[in-house]
Design a protein around this motif. Sequence first.
Motif, short mmCIF file in Angstrom:
data_model
loop_
_atom_site.label_atom_id
_atom_site.label_comp_id
_atom_site.label_asym_id
_atom_site.label_seq_id
_atom_site.Cartn_x
_atom_site.Cartn_y
_atom_site.Cartn_z
N CYS A 186 46.85 36.96 43.23
CA CYS A 186 46.77 35.53 44.65
C CYS A 186 45.15 36.22 45.62
N ASP A 223 43.38 30.38 40.11
CA ASP A 223 43.10 31.80 41.36
C ASP A 223 43.13 33.27 40.33
N HIS A 224 43.32 33.26 38.99
CA HIS A 224 43.23 34.09 38.06
C HIS A 224 44.48 34.06 36.98
N HIS A 262 52.87 29.52 39.21
CA HIS A 262 53.79 30.49 39.39
C HIS A 262 54.86 30.03 38.99
N LYS A 297 48.45 24.46 48.16
CA LYS A 297 48.16 26.27 48.37
C LYS A 297 46.49 26.32 47.84
N ASP A 339 47.42 27.55 40.41
CA ASP A 339 47.86 28.74 40.55
C ASP A 339 48.80 29.85 39.58
N ASP A 340 48.36 31.09 39.06
CA ASP A 340 49.21 31.64 38.28
C ASP A 340 48.60 31.15 36.58
N LYS A 385 50.87 39.24 36.12
CA LYS A 385 49.25 39.67 36.33
C LYS A 385 48.67 41.12 36.95
CA CA Z 1 48.56 33.62 41.62
#
Ligand code: CA
Length: 703
Positions: free
Chosen positions: A82, A323-324, A231, A133, A43-44, A336
């Motif tokens: 997200c 995710d990014h 994240h 997640k 995540d992130d 982000k």
């Molecule tokens: Ca994210």
Amino acid sequence: MHLPEVPIMSPLRLGGLLFVVASLCPLFSDAAEKLNVLLIVSDDLNVRLGCYGDEHARTPNIDRLAARGVRFDRAYCQNPLCNPSRASFLTGLRTDTLRIYENDTHFREIVPDVVTLPQTFQRNGYTTVRVGKLFHYNVPASIGTDGFDDLPSWHRTVNPRGRDKDDEDRIFTVTPEAKGAARFGGSLSWLAADGTDAEQTDGMIADAAATLLHELKDGPFFLGVGFFRPHTPYVAPKPWFALHPLNHLPTPRAPEGWLATVPAAARDHRKPQEDHLTDDIRQHAIQAYYASVSFMDAQLGRVLDALDREGLTSKTIVVFISDHGYQLGEHELWQKRSLYEWSLRVPLIVSVPGNAANGSVAKSPVELVDLHATLAELCGLPAPQTEGTSLAKLVRHPEQSLGLPAFSQIARTDNAIPRERKMDQVVYHGHTIRTDRYRYIEWDGGEKGAELYDELADPEELKNLVNDPAHAATVAMLKQQLAKQFPHRRPHQLPHPRGFVKLFDGQSVENWIRRGGTAAYRVENGLLIGRTAEGSKNTFLCPPRDYGDFELEFDVLCDPELNSGVQIRSHEYAEDTPQPSMPKRIRSAGEVYGYQCEIADRSKGTAGNFWDEARWTKWWAEPSVAGKDAYRDGEWNRYRIVAQGDRIRSWVNGVPVADFRDSLDASGFLGFQVHGIKAGTGPYEVRWRDIRIRELKPGEVVR
Ligand SMILES: [Ca+2]
């Protein structure tokens, strides 16, 4: 090979043309045995990783996966946030198709029947399991819950909750006064934690994944493992911080004068506190980010170890993504939502057992939306129609190119607009195209500026070339490609997902017809404004055609002294006519009659009820109890009217108000009313915005 030929330099990413015809023969295995899939999502996470050339990162496990897979060097998310990104890559559909622009709308609200990536595997005999997640979760608020999960996608789900949740009161945040999501999840925040890796949520996720691999080893399975780190809050046990000494880390800053070279829109999502970070805070934030990445990497390593231990490595495709991307001060931006490389570029590693190309790097621009088609093809499964392109060819031949650019977008939203109108929150969009050489960005379809970067000469994207005459031809070409991919770049141009069309485009009411009186109407700042005229009868501004069965929505803000309303299925008297309810009263030719949904201040208790204008002059319904209080004086009010057959209903601010049946008028015009006023009063005004209508199909069920 069943990929159709894609013309080189064809700019358009149209998955619809790339419908994968089922070839039930896995690409890399002659055996009947199906390959398992292990999809690991961080995540992130940006590409500050060892295998992506970052000298500060300590990521031996991601690096080892890259060594036994194909690493995509130019992989991009479709939306650097997200929920929109995850909804996109887990379905294979783009943001404008899903209409998911923020973190609060579930994609099933818009595309209820979409077949997700895990569902494609489910339908082909795979057991699909999630731990952590995969679909959207609010972090850290939803840790330990299903978050914004899509339960139909999984046979089983596991939601670990570690001591990071219990330690929240010890977390440092740059917004200590904030409550809820703004305190940790959306803000720079971190903790060098006590205790072991295994006590953290991500540690528990690795353990759960190991257990699941043991249970699922007979396959075939699709296991989604979603780590929460890095994240925010960047929580990791202390040794991971010690691994990244403060004075050894980069602290990116934008050079002096750079701000003036880019449109304000490029940065107007940033949080106010991020403009005032001290060098010390920046250093600590970056240290905590690197520490979280190394901690997550170690947990990923434990999952890979479990795969080896269970003898599954030779039977399992492993995909690793984020995710990014993420900004750490470059462009004076954090986190982000920017359209720069740091925010859009993601790690993508695809490890297929026995692939001769493992260990290689693919340079062709690719997109996360390609994942669904790619995994389906790699496993020889029929896939639904998606908007991505299978990367199976590049997995086998990383030196080749798809010949396609990558597209991404972000919405700038207004959170003051209430939840029930999330879809209207978009104030404007940013769109970007990334070719192998250039990135071109447009804000609000170009209205709020544009940017061009030569990624070869200027990989940090600090020299905006959009106005450089030497690059005019490049800008013109990329502009055209962007317009082709995103034909509806401004919010009001985008077709509404439920089939609504804008009755009023915020620009003009040129073809509308004024009936009944002499009140004045004008368009100003995207609003339709009606203004009283002394001595006038009731006046109505009417769209040029009739409507029968429909759903109508609009916002209205009315001066408290003024009464207003919206006519539906209405008509005008062709000649002077006695009023049916009071024959002595003669209605003159041109006067409007029919059902009118009332707009009046709250004390009247009639807002949203239906008045029979200039005909039976009576109320058609008794408003609901809650409906009597639904109208907000002096504020914008959202109206919804559904007319279907002989049934007519209304809602004010989401509260049901009137519900009655009558068959006098099955069809007629709409009319936006400015009421007549007493001599010597006024002028008063009523304003409408966001007027949209959806005509109903026969037999359609409207709740
Ligand atoms: Ca994210």
